[in-house]
Design an enzyme around this catalytic site. Sequence first.
Site, short mmCIF file in Angstrom:
data_model
loop_
_atom_site.label_atom_id
_atom_site.label_comp_id
_atom_site.label_asym_id
_atom_site.label_seq_id
_atom_site.Cartn_x
_atom_site.Cartn_y
_atom_site.Cartn_z
N HIS A 311 52.23 59.06 44.61
CA HIS A 311 51.35 59.90 43.81
C HIS A 311 51.98 60.10 42.44
O HIS A 311 53.20 60.20 42.33
CB HIS A 311 51.17 61.27 44.49
N ASP A 369 45.40 60.85 51.52
CA ASP A 369 44.58 59.78 52.07
C ASP A 369 45.21 59.10 53.27
O ASP A 369 44.56 58.31 53.95
CB ASP A 369 44.29 58.73 50.99
N1 CMC Z 1 53.45 51.07 47.73
C1 CMC Z 1 54.47 50.37 47.20
N2 CMC Z 1 55.06 50.67 46.01
C2 CMC Z 1 54.57 51.72 45.35
C3 CMC Z 1 53.49 52.49 45.82
C4 CMC Z 1 52.93 52.14 47.08
N3 CMC Z 1 51.92 52.84 47.59
N4 CMC Z 1 53.21 53.47 44.95
C5 CMC Z 1 54.07 53.33 43.93
N5 CMC Z 1 54.90 52.27 44.18
C6 CMC Z 1 56.02 51.83 43.34
C7 CMC Z 1 55.54 51.11 42.08
O1 CMC Z 1 55.43 49.73 42.29
C8 CMC Z 1 56.63 51.48 41.10
O2 CMC Z 1 57.77 50.70 41.41
P1 CMC Z 1 58.78 50.23 40.20
O3 CMC Z 1 59.33 51.50 39.62
O4 CMC Z 1 59.81 49.39 40.89
O5 CMC Z 1 57.94 49.45 39.23
C9 CMC Z 1 57.00 52.92 41.48
O6 CMC Z 1 56.69 53.02 42.87
C10 CMC Z 1 56.24 53.98 40.69
O7 CMC Z 1 54.84 53.74 40.88
P2 CMC Z 1 53.77 53.78 39.72
O8 CMC Z 1 52.70 52.79 40.06
O9 CMC Z 1 54.43 53.68 38.39
O10 CMC Z 1 53.23 55.25 39.91
P3 CMC Z 1 51.88 55.84 39.35
O11 CMC Z 1 52.11 57.28 39.19
O12 CMC Z 1 51.40 55.07 38.17
O13 CMC Z 1 50.84 55.54 40.55
C11 CMC Z 1 49.59 55.77 42.53
C12 CMC Z 1 50.50 56.46 41.52
C13 CMC Z 1 48.98 56.82 43.45
C14 CMC Z 1 48.44 55.06 41.79
C15 CMC Z 1 50.42 54.75 43.34
O14 CMC Z 1 51.45 55.42 44.02
C16 CMC Z 1 49.55 53.97 44.32
O15 CMC Z 1 48.90 52.99 43.92
N6 CMC Z 1 49.53 54.37 45.62
C17 CMC Z 1 48.69 53.73 46.61
C18 CMC Z 1 47.24 54.18 46.43
C19 CMC Z 1 47.02 55.58 46.91
O16 CMC Z 1 47.42 55.96 48.00
N7 CMC Z 1 46.31 56.37 46.10
C20 CMC Z 1 45.89 57.72 46.46
C21 CMC Z 1 46.49 58.76 45.58
S1 CMC Z 1 46.25 60.43 46.23
C22 CMC Z 1 44.55 60.68 46.25
C23 CMC Z 1 43.91 60.61 44.91
O17 CMC Z 1 44.42 61.17 43.96
O18 CMC Z 1 42.87 60.01 44.80
#
Ligand code: CMC
Length: 435
Positions: A311, A369
């Site tokens: 998140h 989720d």
């Molecule tokens: N699985 C594997 N790696 C992950 C995941 C994951 N679910 N989430 C983040 N990472 C890694 C990402 O690759 C990055 O790694 P690095 O620093 O080596 O490049 C690091 O963790 C930081 O992630 P980010 O993508 O920069 O973080 P963000 O704040 O931009 O994204 C997120 C947040 C929710 C989009 C992401 O964690 C994600 O895609 N999660 C899976 C989808 C999900 O469950 N979404 C629901 C969110 S809660 C309900 C809502 O708000 O709708």
Amino acid sequence: MTDRTATVTFSDGSPSIVFPVLPGTIGPDVIDIRALYGKTGKFTYDPGFLSTASCSSAITYIDGDKGELLYRGYPIEELATRSDYLEVCHLLLYGDLPTADQKARFYPLVTRHTMVNEQMQFFLRGFRRDAHPMAVMTGLVGAMSAFYPDSINLQDAHQRDISAIRLIAKMPTLVAMAYKYSVGQPYMYPRNDQSYAANFMRMMFATPCEDYKPNDVLVRAMDRIFILHADHEQNASTSTVRMCASSGTNPFAAIAAGVACLWGPAHGGANEACLNMLYDIQRQGGVAKIGEFIAKAKDKNSSVKLMGFGHRVYKNYDPRAKLMRETCYEVLGELGLGDDPLFKLAMALEKIALEDDYFVSRKLYPNVDYYSGIVQKAIGIPVQLFTAIFALARTVGWIAQLNEMVSDPEYKIGRPRQLYTGATRREVVPLAQRG
Ligand code: CMC
């Protein structure tokens, strides 16, 4: 106001500038940079809003490190256990939980608006039966501006109130209609003698041939899903609603924009994506295949993610996920599904991820989720409908945020700036001379 300031200095000899630092009631202070461009001709650069507060808001507060979520100051754990969704709607919309008198007025106000214009079913009929419910919901919610033209003036507080009640009351009806349409069953009209959640479940699962007898545990679970999804500060869909409404468009159009944004798998679509992920692992061999899946989720060259994990704000266990896991136990217990293989797989996957250095070092924890799909599936909701239910529940948050924005004397149309990296000025060369 505060007498604290932040000073920005430039290495190119331009004079430094002092900005006020504004405190919140809790949470990080913000540096008020509104005068930056006027004074320096420079913008700030923050794609994805990693360090930018786009507005001030008194509705929802998240402490991502502690894993704390407050609606109007009340912890989500207390709201989830001591109130119901319509009380939470009142809280988000009007700033406080209802008194007994306010509750006696507010509940019938919502239930008296649950029917939709009869013509809407003909509009729905234009969709393919296999259309994704979020495509249908984006269309239906947007179309409400055509069906309810007497409540589309965003600047009129009374019309905004009416559209707010209409949206909260009619979203369950529309989601249930979208579902019934997809399975070819007759629509069920709402019943105003039922609770908000029970009425929704009846519209989903009853048929003209057989009524649906609400089960208290399942109704309570549905209501909790609604409460947990009701608002979540300035997330992507809420910011979309604010941005969209900032142009002065009507509330139905702005909420339709929120629905469209929510659909994405990084946001509300994650519940559907998470359940599909669990099904995939199950098909490939279940618990024995977790290691292989985790390796893919960690591999930067693969697009696989552990859905339902991570998140932008929570760097700790999402408090909603804890409540959802509790509900999951209750629902599966009630339905005699304690040995549900998907739930066992989810728990095993969570345990392994929480011990893995990749997830630990990046502070990736389960989000809301992760377990909500298992609960919804056990209740009988089809996977494709999960995000539409999220939209139903989030509608009140979107409206509360939209109302807050429009009532703010400092509100302006949202207009981000950019760092331009394209071609500098050039001339159009006649076609024959282009090479
Ligand atoms: N699985 C594997 N790696 C992950 C995941 C994951 N679910 N989430 C983040 N990472 C890694 C990402 O690759 C990055 O790694 P690095 O620093 O080596 O490049 C690091 O963790 C930081 O992630 P980010 O993508 O920069 O973080 P963000 O704040 O931009 O994204 C997120 C947040 C929710 C989009 C992401 O964690 C994600 O895609 N999660 C899976 C989808 C999900 O469950 N979404 C629901 C969110 S809660 C309900 C809502 O708000 O709708």
